[in-house]
Write an enzyme that holds these catalytic residues in place. Structure first.
Site, PDB file in Angstrom:
ATOM      1  N   ALA A 145       0.830  -1.210   0.000  1.00 12.07           N
ATOM      2  CA  ALA A 145       0.000   0.000   0.000  1.00 12.07           C
ATOM      3  C   ALA A 145       0.864   1.260   0.000  1.00 12.07           C
ATOM      4  CB  ALA A 145      -0.914  -0.005   1.217  1.00 12.07           C
ATOM      5  N   TYR A 169      10.987   3.215   0.602  1.00 10.81           N
ATOM      6  CA  TYR A 169      10.324   1.902   0.512  1.00 10.81           C
ATOM      7  C   TYR A 169       9.249   1.856  -0.596  1.00 10.81           C
ATOM      8  CZ  TYR A 169       7.499  -2.089   2.145  1.00 10.81           C
ATOM      9  OH  TYR A 169       6.783  -3.256   2.241  1.00 10.81           O
ATOM     10  N   LYS A 220       9.015  -0.326  -4.231  1.00 14.71           N
ATOM     11  CA  LYS A 220       7.903  -1.249  -4.517  1.00 14.71           C
ATOM     12  C   LYS A 220       7.249  -0.880  -5.849  1.00 14.71           C
ATOM     13  CE  LYS A 220       7.780  -4.105  -1.013  1.00 14.71           C
ATOM     14  NZ  LYS A 220       8.185  -5.493  -1.257  1.00 14.71           N
ATOM     15  N   ASN A 258      -0.858  -3.539   5.424  1.00 16.21           N
ATOM     16  CA  ASN A 258      -0.662  -3.733   6.875  1.00 16.21           C
ATOM     17  C   ASN A 258      -1.042  -5.128   7.359  1.00 16.21           C
ATOM     18  OD1 ASN A 258       0.302  -1.163   7.792  1.00 16.21           O
ATOM     19  ND2 ASN A 258      -1.715  -0.341   7.297  1.00 16.21           N
ATOM     20  N   GLU A 287       8.972  -3.788  14.066  1.00 18.52           N
ATOM     21  CA  GLU A 287       7.581  -4.193  14.235  1.00 18.52           C
ATOM     22  C   GLU A 287       6.638  -3.112  13.719  1.00 18.52           C
ATOM     23  OE1 GLU A 287       9.757  -3.459  16.482  1.00 18.52           O
ATOM     24  OE2 GLU A 287       8.936  -2.352  18.176  1.00 18.52           O
ATOM     25  N   LYS A 288       5.424  -3.566  13.346  1.00 14.06           N
ATOM     26  CA  LYS A 288       4.410  -2.629  12.868  1.00 14.06           C
ATOM     27  C   LYS A 288       3.417  -2.339  13.991  1.00 14.06           C
ATOM     28  CE  LYS A 288       4.767  -3.338   8.087  1.00 14.06           C
ATOM     29  NZ  LYS A 288       3.914  -3.027   6.974  1.00 14.06           N
ATOM     30  N   GLN A 332      -4.968   8.804  13.535  1.00  8.08           N
ATOM     31  CA  GLN A 332      -4.634   8.342  12.186  1.00  8.08           C
ATOM     32  C   GLN A 332      -5.313   6.989  11.931  1.00  8.08           C
ATOM     33  OE1 GLN A 332      -2.593   8.497  14.813  1.00  8.08           O
ATOM     34  NE2 GLN A 332      -0.695   7.358  14.571  1.00  8.08           N
ATOM     35  N   ARG A 379      -6.167   3.352   9.568  1.00  3.56           N
ATOM     36  CA  ARG A 379      -5.574   2.296   8.733  1.00  3.56           C
ATOM     37  C   ARG A 379      -6.586   1.163   8.589  1.00  3.56           C
ATOM     38  NH1 ARG A 379      -2.329   5.722   8.565  1.00  3.56           N
ATOM     39  NH2 ARG A 379      -0.065   5.660   8.727  1.00  3.56           N
TER      40      ARG A 379
HETATM   41  P1  NAD Z   1       9.859  -9.720   6.927  1.00  5.65           P
HETATM   42  O1  NAD Z   1      10.869  -8.664   7.159  1.00  5.65           O
HETATM   43  O2  NAD Z   1       9.335 -10.460   8.114  1.00  5.65           O
HETATM   44  O3  NAD Z   1      10.407 -10.794   5.871  1.00  5.65           O
HETATM   45  C1  NAD Z   1      11.261 -10.457   4.821  1.00  5.65           C
HETATM   46  C2  NAD Z   1      12.357 -11.498   4.785  1.00  5.65           C
HETATM   47  O4  NAD Z   1      13.208 -11.239   3.663  1.00  5.65           O
HETATM   48  C3  NAD Z   1      13.254 -11.465   6.029  1.00  5.65           C
HETATM   49  O5  NAD Z   1      13.238 -12.713   6.684  1.00  5.65           O
HETATM   50  C4  NAD Z   1      14.631 -11.144   5.478  1.00  5.65           C
HETATM   51  O6  NAD Z   1      15.698 -11.816   6.146  1.00  5.65           O
HETATM   52  C5  NAD Z   1      14.499 -11.623   4.037  1.00  5.65           C
HETATM   53  N1  NAD Z   1      15.505 -11.012   3.182  1.00  5.65           N
HETATM   54  C6  NAD Z   1      15.899  -9.713   3.177  1.00  5.65           C
HETATM   55  N2  NAD Z   1      16.894  -9.535   2.295  1.00  5.65           N
HETATM   56  C7  NAD Z   1      17.130 -10.752   1.721  1.00  5.65           C
HETATM   57  C8  NAD Z   1      18.043 -11.200   0.751  1.00  5.65           C
HETATM   58  N3  NAD Z   1      18.913 -10.353   0.182  1.00  5.65           N
HETATM   59  N4  NAD Z   1      18.047 -12.518   0.404  1.00  5.65           N
HETATM   60  C9  NAD Z   1      17.162 -13.385   1.008  1.00  5.65           C
HETATM   61  N5  NAD Z   1      16.264 -12.995   1.944  1.00  5.65           N
HETATM   62  C10 NAD Z   1      16.258 -11.691   2.296  1.00  5.65           C
HETATM   63  O7  NAD Z   1       8.652  -9.030   6.123  1.00  5.65           O
HETATM   64  P2  NAD Z   1       7.178  -9.537   5.883  1.00  5.65           P
HETATM   65  O8  NAD Z   1       6.272  -8.717   6.744  1.00  5.65           O
HETATM   66  O9  NAD Z   1       7.108 -11.008   5.954  1.00  5.65           O
HETATM   67  O10 NAD Z   1       6.963  -9.042   4.380  1.00  5.65           O
HETATM   68  C11 NAD Z   1       7.153  -9.894   3.257  1.00  5.65           C
HETATM   69  C12 NAD Z   1       7.000  -9.083   1.993  1.00  5.65           C
HETATM   70  O11 NAD Z   1       5.730  -8.427   1.966  1.00  5.65           O
HETATM   71  C13 NAD Z   1       8.054  -7.976   1.834  1.00  5.65           C
HETATM   72  O12 NAD Z   1       8.431  -7.855   0.489  1.00  5.65           O
HETATM   73  C14 NAD Z   1       7.299  -6.740   2.273  1.00  5.65           C
HETATM   74  O13 NAD Z   1       7.844  -5.569   1.696  1.00  5.65           O
HETATM   75  C15 NAD Z   1       5.916  -7.036   1.760  1.00  5.65           C
HETATM   76  N6  NAD Z   1       4.876  -6.288   2.496  1.00  5.65           N
HETATM   77  C16 NAD Z   1       4.648  -6.577   3.804  1.00  5.65           C
HETATM   78  C17 NAD Z   1       3.673  -5.862   4.495  1.00  5.65           C
HETATM   79  C18 NAD Z   1       3.367  -6.143   5.944  1.00  5.65           C
HETATM   80  O14 NAD Z   1       2.465  -5.508   6.498  1.00  5.65           O
HETATM   81  N7  NAD Z   1       4.060  -7.068   6.607  1.00  5.65           N
HETATM   82  C19 NAD Z   1       2.953  -4.843   3.852  1.00  5.65           C
HETATM   83  C20 NAD Z   1       3.237  -4.578   2.521  1.00  5.65           C
HETATM   84  C21 NAD Z   1       4.192  -5.316   1.844  1.00  5.65           C
END
Ligand code: NAD
Length: 324
Positions: A118, A148, A152, A177, A190-191, A219, A221
């Site tokens: 988002a 960020y 994306k 989120n 953390e979020k 705010q 969400r």
């Molecule tokens: P997270 O940080 O828990 O997991 C991401 C994982 O990627 C981590 O374990 C990290 O070690 C791994 N990583 C980072 N760099 C790496 C590399 N070079 N090689 C291999 N692994 C690598 O995040 P998440 O919450 O599980 O999110 C997963 C995906 O979803 C991400 O792309 C994030 O941007 C996207 N996203 C998440 C949310 C959310 O609310 N959690 C919202 C929007 C988008």
């Protein structure tokens, strides 16, 4: 035909849950992450768990070799406190997005899923706490979250051009989120839902009612429970349309309302101290779900009260172990 699914970022929050669900569905799974195994949020014995830095093209090639479907969830990310203060690190995830996509296309992978966010939405659609519904078209003209969000948006656009130019089947979901058990709940990445669960759990365990809330609490969400995220990810990955689609709850709440819910769940009344100098992101943000309903006949449906109760119970158990 290949029959291995690859999840990159499998040691993270969403990746760990996705691997679990793919295994339950009888898929063979290669789970890849750069972190040491002891730091993975979940380690599934039935998966082929592998360490690799998929920002590097050679590692990305090894990660996706022989895959049928690649779910690219790897990124350097966190909550607002992390992404507002680590913009260069967030932008560097473009190496992951580029190399995993390129390696997948060159390896003849049948389908590639990219986890967008988002945070791609233009800031001027998110200035009000009421009615901040974000439609897919609102990402352009582009003015996403600095750092960020730009990464994306660029990376989801790269998927589009790999599909247009090479006929490579890509699918993109914009997560809103995501929260739930086995998420990051401390240490700065953390979020909001996990952070608030932790603060209320600490209040419950110590009897100290003061908690700090980032911003003025007004705010807004929408928060998406992890089970809906995983189900939606699989539905989007297996669907026909390559254009990005929102994957989020449309239950709009203020941060204060999240705290109200946590008070009900925990039975603890907290004293709220607002820090209006802390990072708080946009004023209002909510998923608008016409498109996902039209495409899939489905949308996330777990009520925040239900998901938050499960999440609080899990965070409480973590805090309790920690305090002990
Ligand atoms: P997270 O940080 O828990 O997991 C991401 C994982 O990627 C981590 O374990 C990290 O070690 C791994 N990583 C980072 N760099 C790496 C590399 N070079 N090689 C291999 N692994 C690598 O995040 P998440 O919450 O599980 O999110 C997963 C995906 O979803 C991400 O792309 C994030 O941007 C996207 N996203 C998440 C949310 C959310 O609310 N959690 C919202 C929007 C988008």
């Amino acid at each position: 035909m290949n029959d291995v699914d690859v999840v990159t970022g499998a040691g993270g929050f969403i990746g760990g849950h996705l691997v679990g669900e793919l295994l339950r569905q009888g898929r063979q799974v290669r789970a890849v992450d750069v972190k040491p195994f002891e730091e993975w949020h979940q380690l599934h014995d039935d998966a082929a768990n592998t360490r690799g830095d998929v920002a590097l093209l050679d590692d990305a090639r090894r990660a996706v070799a022989g895959a049928e479907v690649v779910y690219n969830l790897a990124a350097d990310m966190g909550g607002m406190g992390f992404i507002e203060n680590n913009k260069a690190a967030c932008m560097l995830s473009v190496l992951i997005s580029t190399h995993v996509l390129q390696a997948s296309q060159q390896a003849g992978v049948e389908r590639y899923f990219y986890s967008s966010s988002a945070c791609v939405y233009a800031a001027d659609h998110q200035t009000s706490t009421s009615g901040p519904q974000l439609r897919e078209g609102d990402a352009y003209p582009a003015m996403p979250e600095d750092g960020y969000g730009w990464e994306k948006l660029f990376s989801e656009r790269m998927c589009r051009h790999f599909t247009d130019d090479f006929g490579f089947p890509t699918r993109v979901a914009r997560y809103h989120n995501i929260y739930g058990e086995h998420g990051t709940w401390r240490d700065g990445r953390e979020k909001a839902p996990a952070a608030l669960c932790r603060k209320v759990a600490v209040a419950a365990l110590t009897g100290e009612p003061d908690i700090e809330i980032w911003g003025d609490g007004k705010q807004t969400r929408s928060f998406t429970y992890i089970d809906d995220c995983v189900e939606g990810t699989l539905r989007v990955a297996r669907s026909d349309d390559p254009t990005p689609v929102n994957l989020g709850s449309d239950e709009l709440v203020s941060i204060d309302e999240v705290v109200d819910l946590l008070e009900e769940i925990s039975g603890v009344t907290v004293r709220r101290n607002y820090d209006t100098t802390a990072p708080q992101g946009v004023r209002g943000r909510c998923s608008e779900n016409t498109e996902i309903r039209r495409r899939l006949g489905w949308q996330p449906s777990t009520a925040l009260s239900v998901g938050l109760e499960r999440t609080y119970a899990w965070v409480y158990s973590q805090v309790k172990q920690h305090v002990a």
